[in-house]
Design a protein around this motif. Structure first.
Motif, PDB file in Angstrom:
ATOM      1  N   THR A  48       8.795   4.503  55.891  1.00  0.00           N
ATOM      2  CA  THR A  48       9.494   3.180  56.463  1.00  0.00           C
ATOM      3  C   THR A  48       8.331   2.119  56.889  1.00  0.00           C
ATOM      4  O   THR A  48       8.474   0.818  56.784  1.00  0.00           O
ATOM      5  CB  THR A  48      10.368   3.753  57.602  1.00  0.00           C
ATOM      6  N   THR A  49       7.312   2.783  57.733  1.00  0.00           N
ATOM      7  CA  THR A  49       6.120   1.755  57.928  1.00  0.00           C
ATOM      8  C   THR A  49       5.483   1.100  56.798  1.00  0.00           C
ATOM      9  O   THR A  49       5.162  -0.148  56.902  1.00  0.00           O
ATOM     10  CB  THR A  49       5.052   2.657  58.882  1.00  0.00           C
ATOM     11  N   LEU A  50       5.239   1.912  55.802  1.00  0.00           N
ATOM     12  CA  LEU A  50       4.583   0.954  54.543  1.00  0.00           C
ATOM     13  C   LEU A  50       5.580   0.082  53.890  1.00  0.00           C
ATOM     14  O   LEU A  50       5.249  -1.127  53.479  1.00  0.00           O
ATOM     15  CB  LEU A  50       4.161   2.093  53.566  1.00  0.00           C
ATOM     16  N   ARG A  51       6.878   0.488  53.967  1.00  0.00           N
ATOM     17  CA  ARG A  51       8.049  -0.354  53.353  1.00  0.00           C
ATOM     18  C   ARG A  51       7.821  -1.793  54.327  1.00  0.00           C
ATOM     19  O   ARG A  51       8.166  -2.626  53.978  1.00  0.00           O
ATOM     20  CB  ARG A  51       9.250   0.309  53.385  1.00  0.00           C
ATOM     21  N   ALA A  52       7.734  -1.755  55.646  1.00  0.00           N
ATOM     22  CA  ALA A  52       7.795  -2.840  56.500  1.00  0.00           C
ATOM     23  C   ALA A  52       6.437  -3.809  56.253  1.00  0.00           C
ATOM     24  O   ALA A  52       6.772  -4.952  56.338  1.00  0.00           O
ATOM     25  CB  ALA A  52       7.836  -2.271  58.140  1.00  0.00           C
ATOM     26  N   GLN A  53       5.624  -3.210  55.813  1.00  0.00           N
ATOM     27  CA  GLN A  53       4.348  -3.722  55.353  1.00  0.00           C
ATOM     28  C   GLN A  53       4.568  -4.132  54.081  1.00  0.00           C
ATOM     29  O   GLN A  53       3.620  -5.182  53.638  1.00  0.00           O
ATOM     30  CB  GLN A  53       2.941  -2.896  55.674  1.00  0.00           C
ATOM     31  N   ASN A  54       5.588  -4.212  53.385  1.00  0.00           N
ATOM     32  CA  ASN A  54       5.536  -4.436  51.970  1.00  0.00           C
ATOM     33  C   ASN A  54       4.512  -3.919  51.051  1.00  0.00           C
ATOM     34  O   ASN A  54       4.395  -4.334  49.898  1.00  0.00           O
ATOM     35  CB  ASN A  54       5.595  -5.784  51.553  1.00  0.00           C
ATOM     36  N   VAL A  55       3.907  -2.550  51.544  1.00  0.00           N
ATOM     37  CA  VAL A  55       2.899  -2.030  50.579  1.00  0.00           C
ATOM     38  C   VAL A  55       3.943  -1.306  49.624  1.00  0.00           C
ATOM     39  O   VAL A  55       3.408  -1.191  48.446  1.00  0.00           O
ATOM     40  CB  VAL A  55       2.096  -1.100  51.409  1.00  0.00           C
ATOM     41  N   ALA A  70      -1.388  -8.150  46.545  1.00  0.00           N
ATOM     42  CA  ALA A  70      -0.706  -9.556  46.738  1.00  0.00           C
ATOM     43  C   ALA A  70       0.331  -9.699  47.463  1.00  0.00           C
ATOM     44  O   ALA A  70       0.720 -10.917  48.009  1.00  0.00           O
ATOM     45  CB  ALA A  70      -0.832 -10.389  45.401  1.00  0.00           C
ATOM     46  N   GLU A  71       1.263  -8.820  47.473  1.00  0.00           N
ATOM     47  CA  GLU A  71       2.547  -8.835  48.016  1.00  0.00           C
ATOM     48  C   GLU A  71       2.572  -8.173  49.529  1.00  0.00           C
ATOM     49  O   GLU A  71       3.591  -8.156  50.007  1.00  0.00           O
ATOM     50  CB  GLU A  71       3.554  -8.019  47.173  1.00  0.00           C
ATOM     51  N   TRP A  72       1.398  -7.578  49.635  1.00  0.00           N
ATOM     52  CA  TRP A  72       1.432  -7.097  51.160  1.00  0.00           C
ATOM     53  C   TRP A  72       1.475  -7.781  52.092  1.00  0.00           C
ATOM     54  O   TRP A  72       1.116  -9.065  52.266  1.00  0.00           O
ATOM     55  CB  TRP A  72       0.229  -6.033  51.203  1.00  0.00           C
ATOM     56  N   THR A  73       2.120  -7.475  53.453  1.00  0.00           N
ATOM     57  CA  THR A  73       2.282  -8.496  54.474  1.00  0.00           C
ATOM     58  C   THR A  73       1.434  -7.868  55.849  1.00  0.00           C
ATOM     59  O   THR A  73       1.496  -8.566  56.857  1.00  0.00           O
ATOM     60  CB  THR A  73       3.712  -8.586  54.816  1.00  0.00           C
TER      61      THR A  73
END
Length: 213
Positions: A48-55, A70-73
């Protein structure tokens, strides 16, 4: 750092080193739980943490997939990717460009708002750089410029880049010390344009030296 956060960092490291490449799927939740000897709840929170960072992204009915950098936030994740062995050149170059943009503005602010105490800290770090040439003094010099801005938000913006700065080779040659001296002189003279100019010249030279090392 909590257990889910530690696991998120481990999975991120495996993504960055190519174990789980962009476009590919992560192991399933039960597989990750078994691999790291952790509960499925901990795994779920880490993902969930990695998903929140769009990793990563979750594709319903298919699994969890890795997004390209390029899509990571998350700036932290991007800096980790930029400083990893075998980093994508585009990601690494992007980090250095972003640092140059940020530190140019930081030098301007430091020239406008520095105090006598800030100047003394900068002089002390410069003396250490002359004497030892160690990377710690170089990082400390740039961090002191950040603090000299007098803006409480700037250290928070710059903090992720300290890892990038620490990864660069230390500078102990006369030209490098002269660049730092000119930068300090501009800050002391309260000349923001000169401070930006000398910071930009220093970072360009440092990056070129790092690439040729």
């Amino acid at each position: 750092m909590s257990l889910p956060d530690e696991l998120a960092e481990q999975i991120l490291g495996s993504i960055i080193d190519g174990t789980y490449p962009a476009g590919g799927a992560l192991p399933s939740e039960p597989e990750l739980a078994e691999l790291f000897s952790l509960s499925r709840l901990t795994v779920r929170e880490a993902v969930t943490t990695l998903r929140a960072q769009n990793v990563v992204r979750i594709e319903r009915g298919r699994g969890t997939y890795v997004n390209p950098p390029a899509e990571w936030t998350s700036l932290h994740s991007m800096i980790r990717a930029a400083t990893s062995p075998g980093a994508d050149p585009e990601v690494a170059d992007g980090a250095h460009v972003a640092r140059r943009v940020l530190e140019g503005g930081i030098a301007e602010l430091a020239a406008l708002h520095r105090t006598d105490a800030d100047l003394e800290r900068l002089r002390e770090h410069l003396r250490t750089m002359r004497e030892t040439g160690g990377p710690e003094a170089h990082v400390a010099f740039h961090q002191a410029i950040v603090r000299a801005t007098g803006n409480v938000f700037v250290p928070l913006l710059f903090e992720p880049f300290t890892q990038l700065l620490a990864e660069l080779p230390a500078e102990s040659d006369r030209d490098a010390l002269s660049r730092h001296e000119r930068l300090l002189a501009a800050i002391e003279a309260r000349d923001p344009a000169a401070a930006r100019r000398f910071m930009a010249a220093h970072l360009r030279s440092h990056d070129e030296s790092a690439r040729s090392a």
